[in-house]
Design a protein around this motif. Structure first.
Motif, short mmCIF file in Angstrom:
data_model
loop_
_atom_site.label_atom_id
_atom_site.label_comp_id
_atom_site.label_asym_id
_atom_site.label_seq_id
_atom_site.Cartn_x
_atom_site.Cartn_y
_atom_site.Cartn_z
N SER A 157 -18.05 64.35 -39.48
CA SER A 157 -17.80 63.81 -38.14
C SER A 157 -17.56 62.31 -38.16
O SER A 157 -16.57 61.82 -37.63
N ASN A 158 -18.49 61.55 -38.78
CA ASN A 158 -18.36 60.09 -38.69
C ASN A 158 -17.47 59.48 -39.78
O ASN A 158 -17.12 58.31 -39.71
N GLY A 163 -18.08 71.62 -34.29
CA GLY A 163 -18.78 71.46 -35.56
C GLY A 163 -20.28 71.37 -35.42
O GLY A 163 -21.03 71.94 -36.22
N CYS A 206 -22.26 63.48 -30.88
CA CYS A 206 -22.78 64.70 -31.51
C CYS A 206 -24.13 65.10 -30.92
O CYS A 206 -24.41 66.29 -30.74
N ASP A 210 -20.11 57.95 -32.59
CA ASP A 210 -19.66 59.29 -32.95
C ASP A 210 -20.81 60.27 -33.12
O ASP A 210 -20.81 61.36 -32.53
N THR A 211 -21.78 59.90 -33.93
CA THR A 211 -22.82 60.86 -34.32
C THR A 211 -24.08 60.75 -33.48
O THR A 211 -24.57 61.76 -32.96
N GLY A 218 -14.47 68.50 -33.64
CA GLY A 218 -15.63 68.79 -34.48
C GLY A 218 -16.94 68.35 -33.86
O GLY A 218 -18.00 68.91 -34.15
N ASN A 219 -16.88 67.34 -32.97
CA ASN A 219 -18.10 66.90 -32.29
C ASN A 219 -18.59 67.95 -31.31
O ASN A 219 -19.75 67.94 -30.89
N ARG A 257 -12.56 59.33 -35.13
CA ARG A 257 -13.79 59.96 -35.61
C ARG A 257 -14.25 61.06 -34.66
O ARG A 257 -14.73 62.11 -35.10
N VAL A 258 -14.15 60.78 -33.36
CA VAL A 258 -14.61 61.75 -32.36
C VAL A 258 -13.49 62.76 -32.12
O VAL A 258 -12.45 62.41 -31.58
N ARG A 299 -22.20 68.13 -41.54
CA ARG A 299 -21.58 67.90 -40.24
C ARG A 299 -21.52 66.41 -39.93
O ARG A 299 -20.52 65.91 -39.42
#
Length: 478
Positions: free
Chosen positions: A272-273, A83, A311, A306-307, A79-80, A75-76, A268
């Motif tokens: 991301s997740n 993005g 993020c 992840d988020t 893009g983290n 997931r990570v 996003r």
């Protein structure tokens, strides 16, 4: 080729363009409400997976924590870093708020899809398991839906197994060339060799690699962000106010105001997740756990990490710096994050960020490879086919690293991921009552005082389960 590109552009506009993001949001809210806000109910239990006492003791099986780290590693990704910067550039600080919201909703979606993946998993050798949406479509919905499982598997293989690995190889080689001056062929060759060593060891070696890479990359990046936050701690309250104000249009940072913030934040967060996209359940199914819901809870933590954590680190690094200018011309996402970090900590931090990008991309590659293998297993059990797939993927990684323009060949990746997500959402919706039966069984055991609920397949004799996968003998040594 142009005809194909036109076709996939049309598919992309039908999925990610206007329908899929609202569907994922509405569906996530539906699951949250109908499950009784299950992600908040079990929030405290999510972190128990990190404690040794809650791990299975079978050396030949993947533990819940190992499956979590593989999932977080997937997931990570870059893009983290890139993005989130793009979301802030196009949607303003308010995009961060909506990114948080979709993560909290996505935690429920992830819990349900990963619970189903565990429920319908199949044994795959000695104390190994395989499963995911293809399995819960095939065994949960019945053989009449086998065609849907094949559609899902083909899309998973095309998007994650092939396309995204080319892009990740390109990301790694580009970052190394820009920061360290090492040529793309050298980086591509090393990346291919390391990836080959990991993936030819199967899911257990992938898990061991993730066990090392993921904590280093996650904790290292969190440490950088924490230093930045502590250096600017007096600005945090005003920053939170700014994020919320922009989220609801009280302050307009970019053209489009609240609408741009919502669109960019939700998009996003979902990208991301991956909650609801049908990728993470493939990894969730590999763990040896006492109850399907326990792994669903663990995968909710993956969305949170992840988020809400990673993020948010990127968002704070950017918004607490002086490089980002609201409404200014768009800057490349990685460049904006890198320049913002340098403005806080100095030039050395750009190399630290490059290292983080490398780890993020590598962990995503080995995760994507396993998803490709899971997709192939849902189509055919042929071992020669698996060997051929691994060789092809390694070739694609090298090609993506050495010839960045070659990634244009994989223009179909995002559109087929859109189809993948829609297929998965249809399956989850149809199997939601079954998922809630399992969740309620878990709740009932907790209320009766059982600290670690154990799944009894005899209570669900009407379901097409693999009773060997849920053999109580597996828990005697736990």
């Amino acid at each position: 080729m142009e005809l194909l590109k036109t076709l996939f552009d049309y598919v992309d506009s039908l999925t990610w363009g206007w329908s899929l993001v609202p569907i994922l949001v509405v569906f996530g809210v539906f699951i949250t409400i109908m499950s009784g806000f299950v992600q908040f109910e079990f929030f405290g239990r999510m972190f128990r997976v990190l404690l040794p006492k809650y791990q299975n003791k079978s050396p030949s099986s993947l533990s819940a924590r190992e499956a979590l780290l593989v999932s977080v590693g997937g997931r990570v990704g870059s893009g983290n870093i890139a993005g989130v910067a793009v979301a802030i550039t196009l949607g303003g600080p308010g995009a961060v708020f909506w990114m948080w919201c979709i993560a909290l909703v996505g935690m429920a979606t992830s819990l349900v899809e990963c619970t189903l993946a565990q429920l319908y998993k199949r044994t795959d050798g000695d104390n190994s398991f395989r499963g995911g949406p293809a399995a819960y479509i095939r065994h949960g919905l019945g053989q009449n839906y086998n065609w849907l499982a094949i559609v899902y598997a083909v899309c998973l293989l095309a998007a994650f197994g092939l396309g995204f690995n080319a892009f990740q190889g390109n990301t790694v080689a580009g970052a190394v060339q820009d920061s360290l001056g090492i040529s793309r062929p050298i980086t591509g060759a090393l990346l291919t060799l390391i990836t080959g060593f990991v993936i030819f060891g199967g899911i257990k070696r992938i898990a061991k690699a993730s066990d090392v890479v993921v904590p280093v990359m996650a904790l290292g990046y969190l440490a950088l962000a924490l230093v930045v936050i502590l250096m600017n701690v007096q600005e945090i309250p005003s920053l939170i106010v700014s994020i919320v104000s922009n989220a609801f249009g009280f302050e307009e940072a970019v053209a489009g105001g609240m609408g741009a913030a919502i669109a960019q934040g939700l998009r996003r967060g979902l990208f991301s997740n991956e909650a609801g996209l049908g990728s993470a359940p493939n990894v969730a199914a590999t763990a040896l756990v006492e109850h399907p819901v326990s792994q669903g809870i663990t995968q909710s933590l993956s969305v949170f990490i992840d988020t809400i954590l990673i993020c948010s680190c990127t968002a704070f690094i950017i918004l607490l710096g002086d490089v980002y200018v609201p409404g200014a011309a768009a800057v490349d996402g990685v460049v904006l994050t890198q320049q913002s970090l340098v403005s806080h900590l100095g030039q050395w931090s750009s190399y630290a960020l490059t290292f983080a990008i490398l780890l993020f991309a590598f962990s995503s590659i080995i995760y994507n490879v396993y998803l490709g293998e899971s997709a192939l297993a849902a189509i055919t059990k042929s071992k020669p086919a698996l060997l051929v797939l691994r060789v092809i993927i390694l070739g694609i990684i090298f090609l993506g690293a050495t010839a960045p323009e070659a990634t244009s060949v994989f223009f179909f990746s995002d559109p087929v991921m859109g189809i993948l997500a829609l297929v998965n959402l249809v399956a989850i919706l149809m199997l939601f009552p079954t998922a809630m039966r399992v969740v309620n069984d878990y709740r009932k055991q907790l209320k009766s005082g059982i600290e670690k609920p154990i799944f009894d397949p005899a209570k669900f004799s009407d379901l097409d389960l693999d009773h060997e996968a849920w053999n109580p003998e597996r828990w005697k040594n736990n």
